[in-house]
Design a protein around this motif. Structure first.
Motif, PDB file in Angstrom:
ATOM      1  N   ASP A   1       0.821  -1.216   0.000  1.00  0.00           N
ATOM      2  CA  ASP A   1       0.000   0.000   0.000  1.00  0.00           C
ATOM      3  C   ASP A   1       0.860   1.274   0.000  1.00  0.00           C
ATOM      4  O   ASP A   1       0.343   2.366  -0.219  1.00  0.00           O
ATOM      5  CB  ASP A   1      -0.990   0.009   1.166  1.00  0.00           C
ATOM      6  N   ARG A   2       2.185   1.125   0.217  1.00  0.00           N
ATOM      7  CA  ARG A   2       3.062   2.288   0.111  1.00  0.00           C
ATOM      8  C   ARG A   2       3.109   2.816  -1.325  1.00  0.00           C
ATOM      9  O   ARG A   2       3.551   3.947  -1.558  1.00  0.00           O
ATOM     10  CB  ARG A   2       4.478   1.918   0.547  1.00  0.00           C
ATOM     11  N   LEU A   3       2.697   2.000  -2.282  1.00  0.00           N
ATOM     12  CA  LEU A   3       2.679   2.449  -3.672  1.00  0.00           C
ATOM     13  C   LEU A   3       1.726   3.623  -3.868  1.00  0.00           C
ATOM     14  O   LEU A   3       1.781   4.308  -4.898  1.00  0.00           O
ATOM     15  CB  LEU A   3       2.272   1.305  -4.600  1.00  0.00           C
ATOM     16  N   ALA A   4       0.838   3.834  -2.905  1.00  0.00           N
ATOM     17  CA  ALA A   4      -0.061   4.989  -2.976  1.00  0.00           C
ATOM     18  C   ALA A   4       0.706   6.298  -2.820  1.00  0.00           C
ATOM     19  O   ALA A   4       0.188   7.370  -3.140  1.00  0.00           O
ATOM     20  CB  ALA A   4      -1.140   4.882  -1.900  1.00  0.00           C
ATOM     21  N   ASN A   5       1.955   6.215  -2.340  1.00  0.00           N
ATOM     22  CA  ASN A   5       2.797   7.405  -2.190  1.00  0.00           C
ATOM     23  C   ASN A   5       3.069   8.035  -3.558  1.00  0.00           C
ATOM     24  O   ASN A   5       3.294   7.328  -4.537  1.00  0.00           O
ATOM     25  CB  ASN A   5       4.116   6.991  -1.522  1.00  0.00           C
ATOM     26  N   PRO A   6       3.046   9.355  -3.649  1.00  0.00           N
ATOM     27  CA  PRO A   6       3.273  10.033  -4.941  1.00  0.00           C
ATOM     28  C   PRO A   6       4.607   9.688  -5.597  1.00  0.00           C
ATOM     29  O   PRO A   6       4.789   9.932  -6.795  1.00  0.00           O
ATOM     30  CB  PRO A   6       3.201  11.522  -4.575  1.00  0.00           C
ATOM     31  N   ASN A   7       5.546   9.120  -4.827  1.00  0.00           N
ATOM     32  CA  ASN A   7       6.846   8.778  -5.405  1.00  0.00           C
ATOM     33  C   ASN A   7       6.742   7.636  -6.418  1.00  0.00           C
ATOM     34  O   ASN A   7       7.652   7.430  -7.226  1.00  0.00           O
ATOM     35  CB  ASN A   7       7.832   8.368  -4.296  1.00  0.00           C
TER      36      ASN A   7
END
Length: 444
Positions: free
Chosen positions: A255-261
Protein backbone atom coordinates in the motif's frame (compact mmCIF):
# COMPACT_ATOMS: atom_id res chain seq x y z
CA UNK A 1 1.67 -6.53 10.41
CA UNK A 2 2.91 -3.32 11.97
CA UNK A 3 6.52 -2.28 11.29
CA UNK A 4 8.94 -0.67 13.74
CA UNK A 5 12.02 1.50 13.90
CA UNK A 6 12.68 0.71 17.55
CA UNK A 7 11.73 -1.92 20.10
CA UNK A 8 9.13 -0.66 22.52
CA UNK A 9 7.27 -3.58 23.98
CA UNK A 10 4.82 -4.70 26.60
CA UNK A 11 4.41 -8.19 28.00
CA UNK A 12 1.70 -10.31 26.41
CA UNK A 13 -0.82 -11.37 29.08
CA UNK A 14 -0.84 -15.16 28.80
CA UNK A 15 -3.06 -16.32 31.67
CA UNK A 16 -6.81 -16.70 31.17
CA UNK A 17 -7.81 -14.54 34.14
CA UNK A 18 -5.32 -11.86 33.15
CA UNK A 19 -6.73 -11.74 29.63
CA UNK A 20 -10.30 -11.65 30.94
CA UNK A 21 -9.33 -8.73 33.17
CA UNK A 22 -7.77 -6.83 30.25
CA UNK A 23 -10.78 -7.49 28.01
CA UNK A 24 -13.13 -6.45 30.81
CA UNK A 25 -11.19 -3.22 31.24
CA UNK A 26 -11.30 -2.66 27.46
CA UNK A 27 -15.05 -3.10 27.26
CA UNK A 28 -15.42 -0.96 30.37
CA UNK A 29 -13.54 1.82 28.57
CA UNK A 30 -15.82 1.34 25.57
CA UNK A 31 -18.98 1.43 27.70
CA UNK A 32 -17.74 4.55 29.47
CA UNK A 33 -17.06 6.15 26.11
CA UNK A 34 -20.56 5.38 24.90
CA UNK A 35 -22.12 6.50 28.16
CA UNK A 36 -25.41 5.55 29.81
CA UNK A 37 -27.41 7.59 27.32
CA UNK A 38 -25.69 5.92 24.39
CA UNK A 39 -26.18 2.41 25.82
CA UNK A 40 -29.87 3.13 26.34
CA UNK A 41 -30.11 4.40 22.77
CA UNK A 42 -28.50 1.17 21.48
CA UNK A 43 -30.94 -0.91 23.54
CA UNK A 44 -33.95 1.06 22.23
CA UNK A 45 -32.86 0.71 18.62
CA UNK A 46 -32.21 -3.04 18.63
CA UNK A 47 -35.40 -3.92 16.79
CA UNK A 48 -35.85 -0.74 14.78
CA UNK A 49 -35.02 -0.01 11.17
CA UNK A 50 -32.66 2.77 12.18
CA UNK A 51 -29.58 1.73 14.17
CA UNK A 52 -28.38 3.81 17.08
CA UNK A 53 -25.93 6.61 16.39
CA UNK A 54 -23.76 7.23 19.41
CA UNK A 55 -20.68 9.35 19.94
CA UNK A 56 -17.56 7.81 21.46
CA UNK A 57 -14.86 10.12 22.73
CA UNK A 58 -11.41 9.89 21.09
CA UNK A 59 -9.86 9.26 24.50
CA UNK A 60 -12.04 6.23 25.25
CA UNK A 61 -11.53 4.93 21.72
CA UNK A 62 -7.77 5.16 22.22
CA UNK A 63 -7.95 3.33 25.56
CA UNK A 64 -10.05 0.55 24.06
CA UNK A 65 -7.79 -0.07 21.07
CA UNK A 66 -4.62 0.29 23.18
CA UNK A 67 -5.76 -2.44 25.53
CA UNK A 68 -6.66 -4.87 22.73
CA UNK A 69 -3.35 -4.09 21.03
CA UNK A 70 -1.57 -5.02 24.27
CA UNK A 71 -3.54 -8.27 24.54
CA UNK A 72 -2.68 -9.37 20.99
CA UNK A 73 -4.02 -12.83 20.18
CA UNK A 74 -7.63 -13.60 19.35
CA UNK A 75 -8.98 -10.46 20.99
CA UNK A 76 -6.96 -8.22 18.69
CA UNK A 77 -7.37 -10.50 15.66
CA UNK A 78 -11.15 -10.56 15.98
CA UNK A 79 -11.18 -6.78 16.09
CA UNK A 80 -9.24 -6.76 12.81
CA UNK A 81 -11.39 -9.48 11.20
CA UNK A 82 -14.74 -8.01 12.15
CA UNK A 83 -13.75 -4.49 11.11
CA UNK A 84 -12.96 -5.74 7.59
CA UNK A 85 -15.66 -8.37 7.26
CA UNK A 86 -18.07 -6.37 5.17
CA UNK A 87 -21.12 -8.37 6.26
CA UNK A 88 -22.34 -5.55 8.53
CA UNK A 89 -22.24 -7.85 11.55
CA UNK A 90 -21.20 -4.95 13.78
CA UNK A 91 -22.73 -1.55 14.21
CA UNK A 92 -20.83 1.22 12.37
CA UNK A 93 -19.58 2.60 15.70
CA UNK A 94 -18.04 -0.73 16.68
CA UNK A 95 -16.56 -1.30 13.23
CA UNK A 96 -14.99 2.15 13.21
CA UNK A 97 -13.34 1.59 16.57
CA UNK A 98 -12.07 -1.87 15.68
CA UNK A 99 -10.70 -0.70 12.33
CA UNK A 100 -7.99 1.14 14.28
CA UNK A 101 -6.56 -2.26 15.21
CA UNK A 102 -5.67 -3.20 11.62
CA UNK A 103 -2.35 -1.39 11.85
CA UNK A 104 -1.73 -1.77 15.57
CA UNK A 105 0.43 -4.28 17.38
CA UNK A 106 2.98 -4.06 20.17
CA UNK A 107 6.07 -6.26 20.31
CA UNK A 108 6.84 -8.25 23.43
CA UNK A 109 9.70 -7.04 25.66
CA UNK A 110 13.15 -8.58 25.40
CA UNK A 111 12.72 -10.53 28.63
CA UNK A 112 9.66 -12.33 27.28
CA UNK A 113 11.25 -12.83 23.84
CA UNK A 114 14.34 -14.41 25.43
CA UNK A 115 12.20 -16.91 27.33
CA UNK A 116 10.46 -17.97 24.12
CA UNK A 117 13.76 -18.43 22.29
CA UNK A 118 15.23 -20.49 25.15
CA UNK A 119 12.09 -22.62 25.36
CA UNK A 120 12.05 -23.36 21.62
CA UNK A 121 15.78 -23.56 20.79
CA UNK A 122 17.41 -24.31 24.13
CA UNK A 123 19.64 -22.29 26.46
CA UNK A 124 22.39 -22.02 23.83
CA UNK A 125 20.00 -20.85 21.10
CA UNK A 126 22.30 -17.98 20.11
CA UNK A 127 24.91 -20.48 18.84
CA UNK A 128 22.63 -21.22 15.90
CA UNK A 129 22.95 -17.69 14.56
CA UNK A 130 25.72 -15.47 13.29
CA UNK A 131 23.43 -12.48 13.79
CA UNK A 132 20.05 -12.00 15.45
CA UNK A 133 18.26 -8.65 15.34
CA UNK A 134 16.39 -8.20 18.62
CA UNK A 135 14.39 -5.31 17.21
CA UNK A 136 11.37 -6.85 15.45
CA UNK A 137 10.78 -5.83 11.87
CA UNK A 138 7.04 -6.50 12.18
CA UNK A 139 4.39 -7.56 14.68
CA UNK A 140 0.78 -8.66 14.41
CA UNK A 141 -1.91 -10.23 16.58
CA UNK A 142 -0.34 -13.71 16.71
CA UNK A 143 3.39 -13.03 16.72
CA UNK A 144 6.30 -10.81 15.72
CA UNK A 145 9.07 -11.16 13.12
CA UNK A 146 12.83 -10.91 13.60
CA UNK A 147 15.62 -10.88 11.06
CA UNK A 148 18.48 -13.35 11.58
CA UNK A 149 21.47 -14.89 9.81
CA UNK A 150 22.48 -18.48 10.54
CA UNK A 151 26.02 -19.76 10.99
CA UNK A 152 25.83 -21.31 7.51
CA UNK A 153 24.86 -18.00 5.90
CA UNK A 154 21.09 -18.24 5.49
CA UNK A 155 19.24 -14.91 5.78
CA UNK A 156 15.98 -15.60 7.55
CA UNK A 157 12.82 -14.01 8.89
CA UNK A 158 11.72 -15.71 12.12
CA UNK A 159 8.06 -15.39 13.01
CA UNK A 160 7.87 -15.88 16.77
CA UNK A 161 4.49 -16.54 18.35
CA UNK A 162 3.44 -14.60 21.40
CA UNK A 163 3.34 -16.79 24.54
CA UNK A 164 -0.10 -17.97 25.58
CA UNK A 165 -1.82 -16.88 22.36
CA UNK A 166 -2.59 -20.40 21.15
CA UNK A 167 -4.04 -21.44 24.50
CA UNK A 168 -6.14 -18.28 24.90
CA UNK A 169 -8.05 -18.37 21.60
CA UNK A 170 -11.18 -20.14 22.87
CA UNK A 171 -11.50 -18.10 26.05
CA UNK A 172 -10.83 -14.83 24.17
CA UNK A 173 -13.62 -15.52 21.68
CA UNK A 174 -16.04 -16.64 24.40
CA UNK A 175 -15.30 -13.46 26.33
CA UNK A 176 -15.68 -11.32 23.19
CA UNK A 177 -19.08 -12.86 22.46
CA UNK A 178 -20.21 -12.22 26.03
CA UNK A 179 -19.08 -8.59 26.11
CA UNK A 180 -20.32 -7.97 22.55
CA UNK A 181 -23.82 -9.15 23.42
CA UNK A 182 -23.76 -7.23 26.71
CA UNK A 183 -22.97 -3.97 24.91
CA UNK A 184 -25.42 -4.68 22.08
CA UNK A 185 -22.73 -4.57 19.39
CA UNK A 186 -24.56 -6.93 17.02
CA UNK A 187 -27.92 -6.33 15.30
CA UNK A 188 -30.94 -8.05 16.78
CA UNK A 189 -32.00 -11.29 15.09
CA UNK A 190 -28.54 -12.18 13.76
CA UNK A 191 -26.97 -15.30 15.27
CA UNK A 192 -23.23 -14.66 15.12
CA UNK A 193 -22.32 -18.00 16.77
CA UNK A 194 -21.56 -19.87 13.49
CA UNK A 195 -19.37 -16.99 12.34
CA UNK A 196 -17.51 -16.82 15.63
CA UNK A 197 -17.00 -20.59 15.55
CA UNK A 198 -15.55 -20.29 12.05
CA UNK A 199 -13.31 -17.47 13.28
CA UNK A 200 -12.27 -19.71 16.17
CA UNK A 201 -11.24 -22.45 13.72
CA UNK A 202 -9.29 -20.00 11.57
CA UNK A 203 -7.46 -18.54 14.55
CA UNK A 204 -6.42 -22.00 15.68
CA UNK A 205 -5.08 -22.60 12.15
CA UNK A 206 -3.17 -19.32 12.25
CA UNK A 207 -1.53 -20.32 15.53
CA UNK A 208 -0.50 -23.69 14.05
CA UNK A 209 2.87 -22.89 12.47
CA UNK A 210 3.33 -26.42 11.14
CA UNK A 211 0.06 -26.06 9.22
CA UNK A 212 1.18 -22.64 7.94
CA UNK A 213 4.45 -24.12 6.69
CA UNK A 214 2.50 -26.79 4.78
CA UNK A 215 0.15 -24.13 3.38
CA UNK A 216 3.08 -22.05 2.11
CA UNK A 217 4.54 -25.07 0.34
CA UNK A 218 1.16 -25.97 -1.19
CA UNK A 219 0.53 -22.39 -2.32
CA UNK A 220 4.03 -22.07 -3.80
CA UNK A 221 3.40 -25.23 -5.83
CA UNK A 222 0.22 -23.66 -7.23
CA UNK A 223 1.91 -20.36 -8.13
CA UNK A 224 4.81 -22.21 -9.74
CA UNK A 225 7.53 -20.18 -11.45
CA UNK A 226 5.43 -17.04 -11.89
CA UNK A 227 8.05 -14.25 -11.98
CA UNK A 228 5.55 -11.69 -10.64
CA UNK A 229 5.38 -13.33 -7.20
CA UNK A 230 7.79 -14.59 -4.55
CA UNK A 231 6.82 -16.89 -1.69
CA UNK A 232 9.57 -17.39 0.92
CA UNK A 233 10.77 -20.95 1.44
CA UNK A 234 10.36 -22.57 4.85
CA UNK A 235 13.43 -23.69 6.82
CA UNK A 236 12.06 -26.59 8.82
CA UNK A 237 15.28 -27.26 10.75
CA UNK A 238 14.76 -23.94 12.55
CA UNK A 239 10.96 -24.07 12.73
CA UNK A 240 9.17 -25.16 15.90
CA UNK A 241 5.54 -25.06 17.12
CA UNK A 242 6.12 -21.41 18.12
CA UNK A 243 8.73 -20.25 15.57
CA UNK A 244 8.36 -20.25 11.79
CA UNK A 245 11.66 -19.79 9.96
CA UNK A 246 11.53 -18.63 6.34
CA UNK A 247 13.59 -16.80 3.73
CA UNK A 248 14.01 -13.11 4.40
CA UNK A 249 12.51 -11.06 1.57
CA UNK A 250 13.09 -7.40 0.77
CA UNK A 251 10.21 -5.09 0.02
CA UNK A 252 7.84 -2.44 1.34
CA UNK A 253 4.15 -2.96 2.20
CA UNK A 254 2.35 -2.78 -1.11
CA UNK A 255 0.00 0.00 0.00
CA UNK A 256 3.06 2.29 0.11
CA UNK A 257 2.68 2.45 -3.67
CA UNK A 258 -0.06 4.99 -2.98
CA UNK A 259 2.80 7.40 -2.19
CA UNK A 260 3.27 10.03 -4.94
CA UNK A 261 6.85 8.78 -5.40
CA UNK A 262 5.47 5.76 -7.28
CA UNK A 263 4.09 5.95 -10.79
CA UNK A 264 0.46 5.17 -11.65
CA UNK A 265 1.65 2.33 -13.87
CA UNK A 266 3.22 0.62 -10.85
CA UNK A 267 0.04 1.04 -8.81
CA UNK A 268 -2.13 -0.30 -11.60
CA UNK A 269 0.17 -3.27 -12.19
CA UNK A 270 0.35 -4.24 -8.50
CA UNK A 271 -3.42 -4.02 -8.06
CA UNK A 272 -4.01 -6.00 -11.26
CA UNK A 273 -1.58 -8.74 -10.23
CA UNK A 274 -3.20 -9.14 -6.81
CA UNK A 275 -6.74 -9.01 -8.15
CA UNK A 276 -5.90 -11.69 -10.73
CA UNK A 277 -4.27 -13.76 -7.99
CA UNK A 278 -7.44 -13.49 -5.89
CA UNK A 279 -9.48 -14.91 -8.78
CA UNK A 280 -6.96 -17.69 -9.38
CA UNK A 281 -6.98 -18.62 -5.69
CA UNK A 282 -10.70 -19.35 -5.81
CA UNK A 283 -11.30 -20.65 -9.31
CA UNK A 284 -7.97 -22.32 -10.12
CA UNK A 285 -6.16 -23.18 -6.87
CA UNK A 286 -9.23 -23.73 -4.65
CA UNK A 287 -6.75 -22.58 -1.99
CA UNK A 288 -7.24 -19.08 -0.62
CA UNK A 289 -5.05 -16.95 1.63
CA UNK A 290 -8.00 -15.31 3.38
CA UNK A 291 -6.26 -12.50 5.30
CA UNK A 292 -6.06 -9.45 2.97
CA UNK A 293 -4.11 -7.29 5.42
CA UNK A 294 -2.13 -4.93 3.20
CA UNK A 295 1.09 -5.65 5.08
CA UNK A 296 0.92 -9.29 3.99
CA UNK A 297 2.05 -8.13 0.54
CA UNK A 298 5.46 -6.56 -0.03
CA UNK A 299 6.48 -4.75 -3.19
CA UNK A 300 10.00 -5.70 -4.28
CA UNK A 301 10.85 -2.84 -6.63
CA UNK A 302 14.30 -4.21 -7.48
CA UNK A 303 12.82 -7.38 -8.97
CA UNK A 304 9.42 -5.96 -9.97
CA UNK A 305 7.56 -8.60 -8.01
CA UNK A 306 5.21 -8.95 -5.07
CA UNK A 307 6.26 -10.94 -2.02
CA UNK A 308 3.44 -12.97 -0.46
CA UNK A 309 3.58 -13.37 3.32
CA UNK A 310 1.56 -14.91 6.15
CA UNK A 311 -0.26 -18.07 5.13
CA UNK A 312 -1.73 -18.89 8.54
CA UNK A 313 -5.23 -18.00 7.30
CA UNK A 314 -4.99 -20.18 4.18
CA UNK A 315 -7.89 -22.52 3.62
CA UNK A 316 -9.06 -24.89 0.91
CA UNK A 317 -12.39 -24.25 -0.78
CA UNK A 318 -14.73 -27.16 -1.39
CA UNK A 319 -15.48 -27.92 -5.08
CA UNK A 320 -19.22 -27.27 -4.67
CA UNK A 321 -18.50 -23.80 -3.27
CA UNK A 322 -16.12 -23.01 -6.15
CA UNK A 323 -18.84 -24.09 -8.61
CA UNK A 324 -21.44 -21.89 -6.92
CA UNK A 325 -19.19 -18.83 -7.03
CA UNK A 326 -18.31 -19.58 -10.65
CA UNK A 327 -22.03 -19.62 -11.43
CA UNK A 328 -22.56 -16.33 -9.56
CA UNK A 329 -19.64 -14.54 -11.25
CA UNK A 330 -20.67 -15.69 -14.72
CA UNK A 331 -24.29 -14.67 -14.19
CA UNK A 332 -23.20 -11.27 -12.80
CA UNK A 333 -20.99 -10.50 -15.79
CA UNK A 334 -23.69 -11.60 -18.25
CA UNK A 335 -26.48 -9.75 -16.39
CA UNK A 336 -28.33 -13.04 -16.00
CA UNK A 337 -30.69 -12.30 -13.12
CA UNK A 338 -32.18 -15.82 -13.07
CA UNK A 339 -28.67 -17.27 -12.86
CA UNK A 340 -27.75 -14.84 -10.12
CA UNK A 341 -30.81 -15.88 -8.15
CA UNK A 342 -30.06 -19.61 -8.36
CA UNK A 343 -26.43 -19.05 -7.35
CA UNK A 344 -27.45 -16.73 -4.50
CA UNK A 345 -29.90 -19.32 -3.16
CA UNK A 346 -27.22 -22.02 -3.31
CA UNK A 347 -24.80 -19.79 -1.41
CA UNK A 348 -27.41 -18.87 1.23
CA UNK A 349 -27.72 -15.20 0.29
CA UNK A 350 -31.48 -15.63 -0.07
CA UNK A 351 -34.14 -18.27 0.50
CA UNK A 352 -35.62 -20.31 -2.34
CA UNK A 353 -39.14 -19.09 -1.49
CA UNK A 354 -38.45 -15.48 -0.56
CA UNK A 355 -41.03 -12.87 -1.69
CA UNK A 356 -40.47 -11.46 -5.18
CA UNK A 357 -39.66 -7.94 -3.92
CA UNK A 358 -37.01 -9.35 -1.55
CA UNK A 359 -35.45 -11.36 -4.34
CA UNK A 360 -35.31 -8.34 -6.65
CA UNK A 361 -33.77 -6.20 -3.90
CA UNK A 362 -31.10 -8.82 -3.25
CA UNK A 363 -30.27 -9.22 -6.93
CA UNK A 364 -30.00 -5.44 -7.28
CA UNK A 365 -27.59 -5.49 -4.34
CA UNK A 366 -25.50 -8.22 -5.99
CA UNK A 367 -25.44 -6.24 -9.25
CA UNK A 368 -24.23 -3.20 -7.34
CA UNK A 369 -21.49 -5.17 -5.58
CA UNK A 370 -20.39 -6.64 -8.93
CA UNK A 371 -20.05 -3.22 -10.58
CA UNK A 372 -16.28 -3.60 -11.24
CA UNK A 373 -16.93 -7.01 -12.83
CA UNK A 374 -19.68 -5.66 -15.07
CA UNK A 375 -17.85 -2.63 -16.46
CA UNK A 376 -15.93 -3.21 -19.72
CA UNK A 377 -12.40 -1.84 -19.72
CA UNK A 378 -10.52 -0.52 -16.71
CA UNK A 379 -12.49 0.18 -13.54
CA UNK A 380 -11.10 3.18 -11.68
CA UNK A 381 -11.23 2.15 -8.03
CA UNK A 382 -9.73 5.45 -6.91
CA UNK A 383 -12.57 7.48 -8.40
CA UNK A 384 -15.33 5.12 -7.25
CA UNK A 385 -17.65 5.50 -4.26
CA UNK A 386 -18.77 1.88 -4.60
CA UNK A 387 -17.83 0.92 -1.02
CA UNK A 388 -20.01 3.65 0.43
CA UNK A 389 -22.94 2.76 -1.82
CA UNK A 390 -22.71 -0.96 -1.02
CA UNK A 391 -22.42 -0.31 2.70
CA UNK A 392 -25.38 2.04 2.86
CA UNK A 393 -27.58 -0.19 0.70
CA UNK A 394 -26.59 -3.28 2.67
CA UNK A 395 -27.51 -1.58 5.93
CA UNK A 396 -30.88 -0.58 4.53
CA UNK A 397 -31.60 -4.15 3.44
CA UNK A 398 -30.41 -5.61 6.74
CA UNK A 399 -32.84 -3.51 8.75
CA UNK A 400 -35.70 -3.92 6.26
CA UNK A 401 -35.97 -7.66 6.86
CA UNK A 402 -34.92 -8.71 3.35
CA UNK A 403 -32.28 -11.13 4.68
CA UNK A 404 -34.15 -14.30 5.62
CA UNK A 405 -31.05 -16.49 5.60
CA UNK A 406 -27.32 -16.06 6.08
CA UNK A 407 -24.51 -17.43 3.93
CA UNK A 408 -22.55 -20.44 5.08
CA UNK A 409 -20.03 -19.42 7.74
CA UNK A 410 -17.10 -20.67 5.66
CA UNK A 411 -17.87 -17.99 3.05
CA UNK A 412 -17.19 -15.19 5.55
CA UNK A 413 -13.46 -15.22 4.93
CA UNK A 414 -13.91 -15.44 1.15
CA UNK A 415 -16.00 -12.26 1.34
CA UNK A 416 -13.26 -10.65 3.38
CA UNK A 417 -10.66 -11.61 0.75
CA UNK A 418 -12.74 -10.18 -2.11
CA UNK A 419 -13.37 -7.00 -0.16
CA UNK A 420 -9.74 -6.70 0.91
CA UNK A 421 -8.48 -6.97 -2.66
CA UNK A 422 -10.92 -4.29 -3.79
CA UNK A 423 -9.98 -2.08 -0.82
CA UNK A 424 -6.31 -2.36 -1.75
CA UNK A 425 -7.12 -1.34 -5.33
CA UNK A 426 -8.90 1.70 -3.96
CA UNK A 427 -6.04 2.52 -1.58
CA UNK A 428 -3.69 2.46 -4.58
CA UNK A 429 -6.15 4.51 -6.67
CA UNK A 430 -5.65 1.83 -9.30
CA UNK A 431 -7.37 1.09 -12.59
CA UNK A 432 -8.04 -2.63 -13.11
CA UNK A 433 -9.65 -4.40 -16.07
CA UNK A 434 -11.46 -6.83 -13.80
CA UNK A 435 -14.05 -7.96 -16.36
CA UNK A 436 -11.44 -9.18 -18.84
CA UNK A 437 -9.40 -11.06 -16.24
CA UNK A 438 -12.53 -12.62 -14.72
CA UNK A 439 -13.79 -13.74 -18.12
CA UNK A 440 -10.43 -15.38 -18.79
CA UNK A 441 -10.40 -17.06 -15.39
CA UNK A 442 -13.97 -18.28 -15.82
CA UNK A 443 -13.36 -19.24 -19.47
CA UNK A 444 -16.41 -17.26 -20.61
Amino acid sequence: MSHFSNHRGSAVPSKRLSRLWHLGRATGDLAAGIGVKGLLEIARSRGSAQPARVQISPEHTRRFTDRLARMRGAAMKMGQLMSMDGTDMLTPEAAEILSALRDRAEPMPLSQLSKVLEREYGADWNKRFKRFDFTPIAAASIGQVHRAETRDGRHLALKIQFPGVRESIDSDIDNLMFFGKTLGMTPQGIDITPYMDEARRQLHREADYAAEADAMDAYRAQVGNDPDFFIPAIHRDLSTPSILAMDFAEGVPVDRLANPNYRRAERDRAATLLMRLTLRELFEFALVQTDPNFSNYLYDAANGRIVLLDFGATQRVEPHLVAQYRHLFRASIQDDRAGMRSAAVALGYMGAHDPHEHVEAMIDMLCLSAEPLRQPGHYDFGASDLFERVFLRGRELLHSGVFTSVPAAETMFLHRKFMGSAMLSRRLRARVDLMTMAQACLAI
